[in-house]
Design a protein around this motif. Structure first.
Motif, PDB file in Angstrom:
ATOM      1  N   ARG A 107      11.157 -37.827   8.476  1.00  0.00           N
ATOM      2  CA  ARG A 107      10.703 -39.213   8.399  1.00  0.00           C
ATOM      3  C   ARG A 107       9.332 -39.202   7.733  1.00  0.00           C
ATOM      4  O   ARG A 107       8.470 -38.416   8.114  1.00  0.00           O
ATOM      5  N   ILE A 108       9.144 -40.093   6.777  1.00  0.00           N
ATOM      6  CA  ILE A 108       7.877 -40.123   6.048  1.00  0.00           C
ATOM      7  C   ILE A 108       7.511 -41.571   5.725  1.00  0.00           C
ATOM      8  O   ILE A 108       8.386 -42.372   5.422  1.00  0.00           O
ATOM      9  N   MET A 109       6.199 -41.874   5.817  1.00  0.00           N
ATOM     10  CA  MET A 109       5.752 -43.235   5.531  1.00  0.00           C
ATOM     11  C   MET A 109       4.265 -43.226   5.214  1.00  0.00           C
ATOM     12  O   MET A 109       3.496 -42.474   5.807  1.00  0.00           O
ATOM     13  N   ALA A 110       3.864 -44.091   4.285  1.00  0.00           N
ATOM     14  CA  ALA A 110       2.448 -44.317   4.001  1.00  0.00           C
ATOM     15  C   ALA A 110       1.927 -45.384   4.957  1.00  0.00           C
ATOM     16  O   ALA A 110       2.587 -46.393   5.187  1.00  0.00           O
ATOM     17  N   ILE A 111       0.736 -45.120   5.505  1.00  0.00           N
ATOM     18  CA  ILE A 111       0.151 -45.992   6.523  1.00  0.00           C
ATOM     19  C   ILE A 111      -1.332 -46.184   6.192  1.00  0.00           C
ATOM     20  O   ILE A 111      -1.990 -45.233   5.776  1.00  0.00           O
ATOM     21  N   PRO A 112      -1.878 -47.372   6.416  1.00  0.00           N
ATOM     22  CA  PRO A 112      -3.322 -47.552   6.245  1.00  0.00           C
ATOM     23  C   PRO A 112      -4.100 -46.669   7.236  1.00  0.00           C
ATOM     24  O   PRO A 112      -3.856 -46.719   8.445  1.00  0.00           O
ATOM     25  N   LYS A 113      -4.997 -45.854   6.717  1.00  0.00           N
ATOM     26  CA  LYS A 113      -5.712 -44.889   7.549  1.00  0.00           C
ATOM     27  C   LYS A 113      -6.474 -45.539   8.699  1.00  0.00           C
ATOM     28  O   LYS A 113      -6.381 -45.093   9.842  1.00  0.00           O
ATOM     29  N   GLU A 114      -7.219 -46.576   8.411  1.00  0.00           N
ATOM     30  CA  GLU A 114      -8.028 -47.205   9.455  1.00  0.00           C
ATOM     31  C   GLU A 114      -7.156 -47.738  10.589  1.00  0.00           C
ATOM     32  O   GLU A 114      -7.468 -47.554  11.767  1.00  0.00           O
ATOM     33  N   ALA A 115      -6.050 -48.368  10.257  1.00  0.00           N
ATOM     34  CA  ALA A 115      -5.141 -48.896  11.279  1.00  0.00           C
ATOM     35  C   ALA A 115      -4.519 -47.769  12.096  1.00  0.00           C
ATOM     36  O   ALA A 115      -4.377 -47.876  13.327  1.00  0.00           O
ATOM     37  N   LEU A 116      -4.160 -46.672  11.440  1.00  0.00           N
ATOM     38  CA  LEU A 116      -3.573 -45.523  12.133  1.00  0.00           C
ATOM     39  C   LEU A 116      -4.572 -44.906  13.098  1.00  0.00           C
ATOM     40  O   LEU A 116      -4.261 -44.680  14.272  1.00  0.00           O
ATOM     41  N   VAL A 117      -5.773 -44.639  12.611  1.00  0.00           N
ATOM     42  CA  VAL A 117      -6.802 -44.025  13.458  1.00  0.00           C
ATOM     43  C   VAL A 117      -7.122 -44.930  14.648  1.00  0.00           C
ATOM     44  O   VAL A 117      -7.198 -44.466  15.793  1.00  0.00           O
ATOM     45  N   ASP A 118      -7.292 -46.225  14.405  1.00  0.00           N
ATOM     46  CA  ASP A 118      -7.582 -47.161  15.495  1.00  0.00           C
ATOM     47  C   ASP A 118      -6.466 -47.179  16.537  1.00  0.00           C
ATOM     48  O   ASP A 118      -6.730 -47.167  17.745  1.00  0.00           O
ATOM     49  N   ALA A 119      -5.220 -47.212  16.089  1.00  0.00           N
ATOM     50  CA  ALA A 119      -4.084 -47.265  17.015  1.00  0.00           C
ATOM     51  C   ALA A 119      -3.951 -45.966  17.812  1.00  0.00           C
ATOM     52  O   ALA A 119      -3.677 -45.996  19.018  1.00  0.00           O
TER      53      ALA A 119
END
Length: 130
Positions: A107-119
């Motif tokens: 499974r692979i996906m691009a994610i906004p870094k800031e949103a990922l780190v915050d979550a």
């Protein structure tokens, strides 16, 4: 606006079902806490209850990954008791490519870094302090 990334820790009950931290009633004290970290980006699950493991150790590994991401490095870890590899790579324009290798499935996906780190930070804190 709601975050495109949602992370939740679910505790695996003795009957094999999964419940949120508040609903589980299961102790999170001890050396082995069975559960799953559910990571959803834009409504698509990258991690789900099918890849449950020892979540207290897994959160420890993920906290190291978060630090690496903040410092601009990619990082990866394997699940404590399963042959599952979780990887995060920084990409230009504030993104991260997240991938989960499950043997024959990836499974692979691009994610906004800031949103990922915050979550990840919020869910990790909920688990550790709950």
């Amino acid at each position: 606006m709601d975050s495109p990334v949602v992370v939740q820790t679910l505790i695996r009950s003795r009957d094999g079902s999964f419940r949120s931290l508040d609903e589980s009633g299961e102790s999170r004290q001890g050396e082995y806490v069975e559960g799953a970290i559910v990571l959803t980006a834009w409504g698509t699950e990258i991690l789900d209850t099918g890849v449950w493991d020892d979540v207290d150790y897994l959160w420890s590994y993920i906290s190291d990954i978060v630090n690496d991401l903040i410092e601009g490095r990619g990082s990866c870890t394997c699940f404590p008791d399963q042959p599952i590899k979780l990887s995060f790579e920084n990409v230009p324009r504030g993104g991260v490519v997240a991938s989960v290798d499950l043997g024959e499935e990836r499974r692979i996906m691009a994610i906004p870094k800031e949103a990922l780190v915050d979550a990840l930070r919020a869910a990790g804190n909920d688990f550790l302090t709950g």
